[in-house]
Design an enzyme around this catalytic site. Structure first.
Site, mmCIF file in Angstrom:
data_model
loop_
_atom_site.group_PDB
_atom_site.id
_atom_site.type_symbol
_atom_site.label_atom_id
_atom_site.label_comp_id
_atom_site.label_asym_id
_atom_site.label_seq_id
_atom_site.Cartn_x
_atom_site.Cartn_y
_atom_site.Cartn_z
ATOM 1 N N LYS A 82 1.859 -9.595 -0.064
ATOM 2 C CA LYS A 82 1.787 -8.810 -1.308
ATOM 3 C C LYS A 82 2.763 -7.647 -1.193
ATOM 4 O O LYS A 82 2.707 -6.878 -0.231
ATOM 5 C CB LYS A 82 0.368 -8.289 -1.545
ATOM 6 C CG LYS A 82 0.157 -7.604 -2.892
ATOM 7 C CD LYS A 82 -1.334 -7.334 -3.125
ATOM 8 C CE LYS A 82 -1.578 -6.789 -4.533
ATOM 9 N NZ LYS A 82 -1.243 -5.363 -4.649
ATOM 10 N N CYS A 97 0.839 -1.196 0.000
ATOM 11 C CA CYS A 97 0.000 0.000 0.000
ATOM 12 C C CYS A 97 0.880 1.255 0.000
ATOM 13 O O CYS A 97 1.695 1.442 0.898
ATOM 14 C CB CYS A 97 -0.931 0.007 1.206
ATOM 15 S SG CYS A 97 -1.980 1.476 1.273
ATOM 16 N N ASN A 129 1.140 -8.933 -10.571
ATOM 17 C CA ASN A 129 0.026 -7.988 -10.468
ATOM 18 C C ASN A 129 0.411 -6.681 -11.157
ATOM 19 O O ASN A 129 1.508 -6.181 -10.950
ATOM 20 C CB ASN A 129 -0.321 -7.754 -8.997
ATOM 21 C CG ASN A 129 -1.349 -6.662 -8.782
ATOM 22 O OD1 ASN A 129 -1.160 -5.778 -7.960
ATOM 23 N ND2 ASN A 129 -2.442 -6.693 -9.512
#
Length: 714
Positions: free
Chosen positions: A458, A418, A557
């Site tokens: 992630k 993030c 991704n």
């Protein structure tokens, strides 16, 4: 017709659009297979493709309107952590701007002018339950007065039938439902009076019984009881495993600090003689052993047939995930939840863990999955949780309570990607990329307390463009760092790693770096297959401590927007699977395209049918009363702020489409297609009103960009 896909003011059709016709009365356009390049029928030759510009056919282009259009790329961070960005206080005495992002968004509140007392919500008119507050109650007790004066009129969308009652045979909103006329009658009592009563449909209720064994009556799983949340809030729910392991990490950190300050690390890092190796083993024996070993985890499988929907804050809500699963998504994740609010029993954070029962069912996999040692598809599921935190004690506690209170989780994923400033400054999200030792401790601790649930992570390429460090981080997570070697505690135990091919500094500008993702995939393959060839053989992990029998899965991704992109990443980047984020927000049928292996030219009526489904699923999730419809409308508009970017395949000169291409001003093949491509907030409202009726007078919608803000006028 005049107008553009970005700035359009058309009359909203009043007929039921999703029944097979669009706004022009034409049948839906067929799904067709299109290949690159699409030729220009008039000139016989397609114009060259311009970088960064969507290649729309000339017949659909229109002149630029006089009034400019706000950029939409600024909302891309909203798919990562919008809700937490909104918490940041940006008021620093500066003059307010009318452009840029809305960083402190409010949405008003949709509610009745005077609420109905809870003792009356589900009761017949003449036999209500007793109100504990009596005459001091501030809510309405007279049912007919409430229906006539305090509640807005019933909606006539969905043919006037409550979607919740239609799906389940019972409406949880009771008399507060905006479709209450469809599940209530006026009956004559024995004394001749007319009484209002709610009705249920037993046949519908039987058909609506949950498929998943532990699902609630409304078809959801991972629903935490109020008692459990209260116990967490009062610190009455212990986390013994997390506490013990955190204490061990604290203790060994101090022991290692003494070791490093003692100057022995250089000698132990390269033991040349048998005596050196013996001394190293003796040093290991001086450290405190871990209080317990991790439990054996469920085996995972990721493959080309298991495309994953990325964790999407705000947009990745239950109704949207349910829609994506219906369209072929095989793996889903919760919106990012913060560890501290979870262990404090914060209701909104625990609500993020709710999933539809279709997400609790196993993913559809090929026969290839059978070659994975001990993988049992019948015990697998689609839904996983994602959490964030900046202290290993917090993420471990959150993992332990999630494992015990929400067992229907495929994985628990730690967010280390993030880019939002608020989380970064607190040391969580992408800040963990620059703290590899801390991150390794977090993942090792989570793995130790998660019982059977595997732990995944992630990450991004790094925090800055010119210094990517994801590959060093990946090697550390799979093999274990130097501290792990000294403690002889093995690798972190992470079962899968997802890499977003951008740095934190890059955010969503420029294209994702799939070359770097490909290099990382090759590295992980080498680490999985030939760990004995790693130069530092002392750090080679024990097989019993490695996940999935020694295999760490790898997902890529970034910018996946078509089946061509997906297949290219699987074939050339050599990733196990691809996680899809913005591409699914713009066109959720991307998962259908991946399954079919071809482009699907969805008509306006087909796309509008997805909006209708979202509205139905939203009311089933949040309720069909005034408040629930307001919540549904808000999240529908959040989705439409992404969906409006879709340029239909049939309008393009060249394929594949690229997610970062900006379209010139264009018109659709009919009025509805143009309306759905509008970036004007007023058109999003019109689309929502087709299914949710007129917005409440107190409803307020603030998209991420200020120029699109909407506020109703009473």
């Amino acid at each position: 017709m005049e107008g553009t896909a970005q700035n359009l003011d058309v009359e909203v059709p009043k007929q039921d659009l999703p029944n097979g016709t669009d706004s022009t009365g034409e049948p839906p356009l067929k799904k067709v297979r299109l290949e690159e390049p699409a030729s220009d029928q008039q000139n016989g030759q397609a114009p060259p493709r311009l970088k960064g510009v969507a290649p729309i056919k000339a017949e659909f282009l229109i002149p630029k309107p006089k009034q400019g259009q706000a950029a939409v790329s600024s909302t891309d961070d909203a798919a990562e952590a919008a809700a937490y960005k909104d918490r940041e206080d940006e008021k620093k005495g500066k003059k307010k701007k009318t452009t840029g992002q809305n960083k402190n968004r409010t949405f008003g509140r949709s509610q009745d002018s005077k609420g109905l007392c809870a003792s009356r919500v589900y009761s017949p008119e003449f036999s209500p339950a007793e109100c504990p507050f009596g005459d001091k109650c501030r809510f309405e007790h007279d049912l007919r007065t409430y229906l006539k004066e305090h509640k807005r009129e019933d909606l006539n969308t969905f043919n006037g039938v409550c979607p919740v009652w239609s799906a389940r045979g019972k409406c949880d909103a009771g008399w507060k439902c905006r479709f209450v006329g469809s599940h209530s009658i006026e009956r004559v009592t024995e004394d001749g009076r007319k009484e209002l009563v709610l009705v249920e449909d037993e046949e519908r209720r039987k058909k609506a019984q949950p498929v998943f064994p532990s699902a609630a009556e409304d078809g959801t799983v991972n629903t935490t009881s109020p008692a459990d949340k209260i116990a967490l809030a009062k610190r009455q729910r212990p986390t013994p495993r997390a506490d013990a392991y955190s204490d061990w990490l604290d203790l060994t950190s101090k022991e290692l600090e003494k070791y490093f300050h003692g100057g022995q690390q250089n000698k132990d890092a390269h033991p040349d003689t048998a005596q050196d190796k013996e001394e190293k083993e003796e040093n290991r024996a001086t450290y405190t052993e871990a209080p317990f070993m991790p439990s054996e985890k469920r085996r995972l499988y990721f493959g080309p047939e298991t495309p994953a929907l990325a964790p999407l804050t705000t947009q990745g809500n239950l109704p949207f995930r349910r829609l994506c699963v219906e369209l072929g998504a095989q793996l889903t994740y919760s919106e990012m939840a913060l560890s501290m609010p979870l262990i404090q029993g914060h209701k909104p954070e625990w609500a993020l863990m709710r999933a539809h029962e279709t997400e609790a069912l196993p993913p559809t996999v090929s026969a290839r999955a059978s070659v994975v040692q001990d993988y049992d598809n019948s015990k697998d599921m689609k839904f996983g949780a994602q959490i964030a935190g900046n202290k290993y004690r917090w993420v471990m506690k959150a993992t332990e309570v999630l494992s015990s209170l929400t067992p229907n989780l495929r994985v628990i994923d730690l967010n280390c990607g993030c880019p939002i400033d608020l989380l970064y400054r607190e040391g969580s999200g992408s800040a963990l990329l620059d703290a590899p030792s801390k991150l390794e401790k977090m993942l090792r601790g989570m793995n130790a307390v998660s019982e059977q649930i595997p732990i995944t992570v992630k990450i991004r390429t790094g925090t800055r463009d010119n210094t990517p460090n994801a590959q060093k981080l990946v090697e550390r997570l799979i093999l274990g760092g130097h501290e792990a070697s000294m403690l002889n505690c093995g690798p972190s135990g992470v079962a899968a790693i997802t890499l977003h091919g951008r740095s934190r500094q890059q955010r969503y500008t420029r294209e994702a770096n799939w070359e770097y993702i490909s290099e990382t995939a090759a590295l992980i393959k080498r680490l999985n297959e030939k760990s004995d060839e790693v130069t530092d053989t002392i750090r080679e992990p024990e097989e019993r401590m490695r996940p999935n029998g020694g295999k760490t899965w790898f997902l890529g991704n970034g910018d996946c927007y078509s089946h061509v992109d997906y297949e290219d990443h699987i074939k050339n980047a050599k990733v196990d699977s691809v996680m899809v984020g913005r591409g699914a927000l713009i066109k959720p049928w991307l998962f259908e395209e991946i399954q079919a292996g071809q482009y699907l030219d969805k008509s306006a009526s087909e796309r509008l049918a997805y909006v209708e489904k979202f509205a139905r699923y939203g009311m089933e999730t949040w309720g069909s009363d005034e408040y629930g419809i307001g919540i549904t409308r808000r999240f529908l508009l959040e989705w439409l702020s992404f969906a409006c970017r879709y340029v239909p395949i049939g309008l393009l000169e060249y394929l594949p489409p690229k997610i970062n291409d900006r379209p010139p001003y264009w018109r659709g093949r009919n009025d509805m297609e143009t309306l759905m491509g509008s970036h004007d907030y007023r058109d999003w409202i019109k689309i929502s009103e087709m299914f949710l009726g007129p917005a409440h007078k107190d409803f307020k919608f603030e998209p991420k960009h200020k120029s699109n803000s909407y506020d109703t006028e009473g």
